[in-house]
Enzyme design. Structure first.
Site, PDB file in Angstrom:
ATOM      1  N   LYS A   7     -13.931  -7.173  -8.264  1.00 20.47           N
ATOM      2  CA  LYS A   7     -12.509  -7.100  -8.601  1.00 20.47           C
ATOM      3  C   LYS A   7     -12.139  -8.362  -9.377  1.00 20.47           C
ATOM      4  O   LYS A   7     -12.651  -9.455  -9.068  1.00 20.47           O
ATOM      5  CB  LYS A   7     -11.707  -6.999  -7.297  1.00 20.47           C
ATOM      6  CG  LYS A   7     -10.215  -6.758  -7.481  1.00 20.47           C
ATOM      7  CD  LYS A   7      -9.545  -6.610  -6.117  1.00 20.47           C
ATOM      8  CE  LYS A   7      -8.069  -6.303  -6.205  1.00 20.47           C
ATOM      9  NZ  LYS A   7      -7.457  -6.131  -4.876  1.00 20.47           N
ATOM     10  N   SER A  23      -4.880  -1.889  -4.607  1.00 13.69           N
ATOM     11  CA  SER A  23      -5.001  -2.480  -5.917  1.00 13.69           C
ATOM     12  C   SER A  23      -6.438  -2.572  -6.435  1.00 13.69           C
ATOM     13  O   SER A  23      -6.628  -2.803  -7.624  1.00 13.69           O
ATOM     14  CB  SER A  23      -4.388  -3.883  -5.895  1.00 13.69           C
ATOM     15  OG  SER A  23      -5.065  -4.707  -4.979  1.00 13.69           O
ATOM     16  N   SER A  48      -5.674  -2.672   0.086  1.00 11.93           N
ATOM     17  CA  SER A  48      -6.197  -2.530  -1.273  1.00 11.93           C
ATOM     18  C   SER A  48      -7.682  -2.251  -1.410  1.00 11.93           C
ATOM     19  O   SER A  48      -8.141  -1.968  -2.509  1.00 11.93           O
ATOM     20  CB  SER A  48      -5.858  -3.766  -2.094  1.00 11.93           C
ATOM     21  OG  SER A  48      -4.545  -3.662  -2.541  1.00 11.93           O
TER      22      SER A  48
HETATM   23  N1  GLN Z   1      -0.306  -2.039  -1.911  1.00 11.90           N
HETATM   24  C1  GLN Z   1      -0.015  -3.202  -1.132  1.00 11.90           C
HETATM   25  C2  GLN Z   1       0.853  -4.132  -1.932  1.00 11.90           C
HETATM   26  O1  GLN Z   1       1.241  -3.767  -2.977  1.00 11.90           O
HETATM   27  C3  GLN Z   1      -1.276  -3.871  -0.703  1.00 11.90           C
HETATM   28  C4  GLN Z   1      -1.924  -4.625  -1.791  1.00 11.90           C
HETATM   29  C5  GLN Z   1      -3.210  -5.283  -1.373  1.00 11.90           C
HETATM   30  O2  GLN Z   1      -3.784  -5.001  -0.326  1.00 11.90           O
HETATM   31  N2  GLN Z   1      -3.632  -6.206  -2.186  1.00 11.90           N
HETATM   32  O3  GLN Z   1       1.167  -5.195  -1.547  1.00 11.90           O
END
Ligand code: GLN
Length: 486
Positions: free
Chosen positions: A75, A150, A174
């Protein structure tokens, strides 16, 4: 099947028997990437040359210990020395770190073949990878749908056969949510189990590096290599790391499984509900004791997360001031204008929203009412889990209440809460710092559904065992996406 469609353990086996070389695996993944990348858009940067060099050196030696020779992706919020690390943000579009994140160092020490940096929501804020400042990634099962987020690029690349496994980060879901949407295995270890050193911070008390793999065995193999104490991370746990492959026992007779009722009520797609119920029946057939359980404070996890995560994000992102890192407006007349313009140009709308929200809840007049209160609720959630684990070995939920949604379905301003709700079942494990894994649990309308298994702190071995046993008694991982390797 082509090499790019195999698992880490299958490829290790072939390397050991000298049936194939590291270059063969890389060629297969590159060929696959050339075929599908235009549609999937999983990568931000492809590091073909260094990947080739790593494979070449390995093949010369002809030895392949650990993860050597297996192609992976990272990532793009994991710092890589000499390779730009963008966090999918204009702010860091040209940022080239001078050092590797600890997890990257560990993979490099293993001679892993790193194919590149994967797309994500900007600064890991989002659930669909549509908030990438560059372009959205698409779901290999259906290109009209999102891969989740994400770590959407990571999950899509693994599902499409571009890489064999990937590392992502999980602050509120994410790793697990995109793994669920793309039909692969996603694990968020216990907070502190894997070093965060060199991971671009989003919400530091919640962030954790996680693995995205094609099956549970691979999850154990990769976790073995990245887990462990790191003096560079003050929140890293100085605890012994087990050999997680010893948890791969296909038997869970007598295991006590608590099913969190809160995630079977309103908001869950009826098809997902049915799929998960079927998965639970399977566990019962396997001899597990499956019971319903309710945690009184878990309904507050998502709203509390959206206080704590933005608060920490606003503080972490304060470093992007146009001076120390990243984008700078060179036209500004004075320093204040330079700060304002650099941040206005560098950050996208979702990141700005989080910074504003976070700054607000941390401001002098509201700190007690919001941030401090949220921390107290977080403790109550943790206490709920502690009590539940006195009775149960693991807790299960659907990973996400729906299957992958369509591009543009939630990324509109008026539908932000729907995007946030995608993490309703994953956020609690981050709030309590617990390990959790998403494994393929079935299908609804031809799209994969994830089953989430949550464990006690540092009980990665237990959730791996339950996940492995479930996987061995089902055949969901055998099914491939329309753009997957046939
Ligand atoms: N979707 C969640 C957010 O927008 C989690 C994101 C993540 O785990 N990085 O914060």
């Amino acid at each position: 099947m082509e090499l790019c469609g195999l698992t880490v353990h299958e490829l290790k086996d072939k390397l050991k028997k000298r049936e194939i070389s590291a270059a063969d695996i890389l060629d297969s993944c590159l060929q696959r990437t050339h075929q599908v990348e235009e549609q999937v858009k999983a990568f931000i940067t492809i590091t073909e040359e260094t990947a080739r060099e790593t494979a070449r050196v390995l093949d010369e030696k002809g030895e392949y210990p650990g993860l050597a020779g297996i192609v992976c992706g990272l990532k793009d919020n994991l710092c890589t020395r000499g390779v730009r690390t963008t966090c999918a943000s204009r702010m860091l579009e040209d940022f080239v770190p001078g050092y590797d994140a600890t997890v990257v160092k560990k993979l490099k020490a293993q001679q892993a073949v790193i194919l590149g940096k994967l797309n994500m929501d900007e600064f890991a804020m989002g659930s669909s990878t549509e908030y990438s400042s560059f372009y959205p990634t698409r779901n290999p099962w259906d290109l009209k749908r999102v891969p989740g987020g994400s770590s959407g690029g990571a999950a899509a690349a693994v599902a499409a056969g571009q890489v064999i496994y990937a590392l992502g980060t999980d602050t509120g879901g994410s790793v697990r949510q995109p793994a669920a949407f793309c039909g692969v295995v996603g694990m968020k270890p216990t907070y502190g189990r894997v070093s965060r050193s060199g991971v671009v911070g989003f919400a530091s008390s919640l962030d954790q590096v996680g693995t995205i793999t094609r099956d549970v065995t691979d999850c154990a193999l990769v976790l073995n290599q990245i887990a462990g104490y790191d003096h560079m991370d003050s929140t890293s746990a100085n605890l012994e790391v087990l050999d997680y492959t010893s948890s791969l026992v296909p038997e869970i007779k007598g295991f006590k499984v608590g099913v969190l009722q809160e995630y079977f009520q309103e908001g869950i797609h009826p098809g997902v509900k049915e799929t998960i119920k079927r998965a639970l029946l399977k566990m019962e057939e396997m001899g597990a004791i499956v019971e319903e359980i309710s945690l009184p404070h878990i309904k507050y996890a998502l709203p509390t997360y959206y206080i704590i995560a933005p608060a920490e994000a606003s503080s972490n992102l304060a470093r992007f001031d146009g001076v120390r890192y990243g984008l700078r407006d060179l036209e500004a007349d004075n320093v204040e204008e330079m700060y304002i313009n650099s941040r206005s140009l560098g950050f996208g709308p979702e990141v700005k929203r989080r910074i504003m929200l976070g700054t607000y809840v941390l401001s002098a007049g509201y700190f007690d009412a919001y941030y401090l209160k949220a921390l107290k609720v977080r403790r109550l959630i943790k206490n709920d889990f502690d009590r539940a684990f006195e009775k149960y070995d693991v807790l299960v939920t659907p990973t996400v209440p729906t299957a992958a949604f369509k591009l543009q379905e939630h990324a509109r301003d008026e539908d932000l809460l729907a995007m946030y709700r995608s993490d309703i079942a994953t956020v609690p494990a981050n709030m309590a710092g617990l390990p959790a894994i998403s494994v393929p649990g079935g299908f609804v309308d031809e799209m994969p559904v994830g089953l989430q298994i949550i464990g006690k702190a540092f009980a990665e071995d237990t959730i791996l065992r339950v996940a492995y046993a479930f996987e061995q008694h089902t055949d969901y991982t055998a099914r491939k996406p329309s753009l997957g390797v046939k």
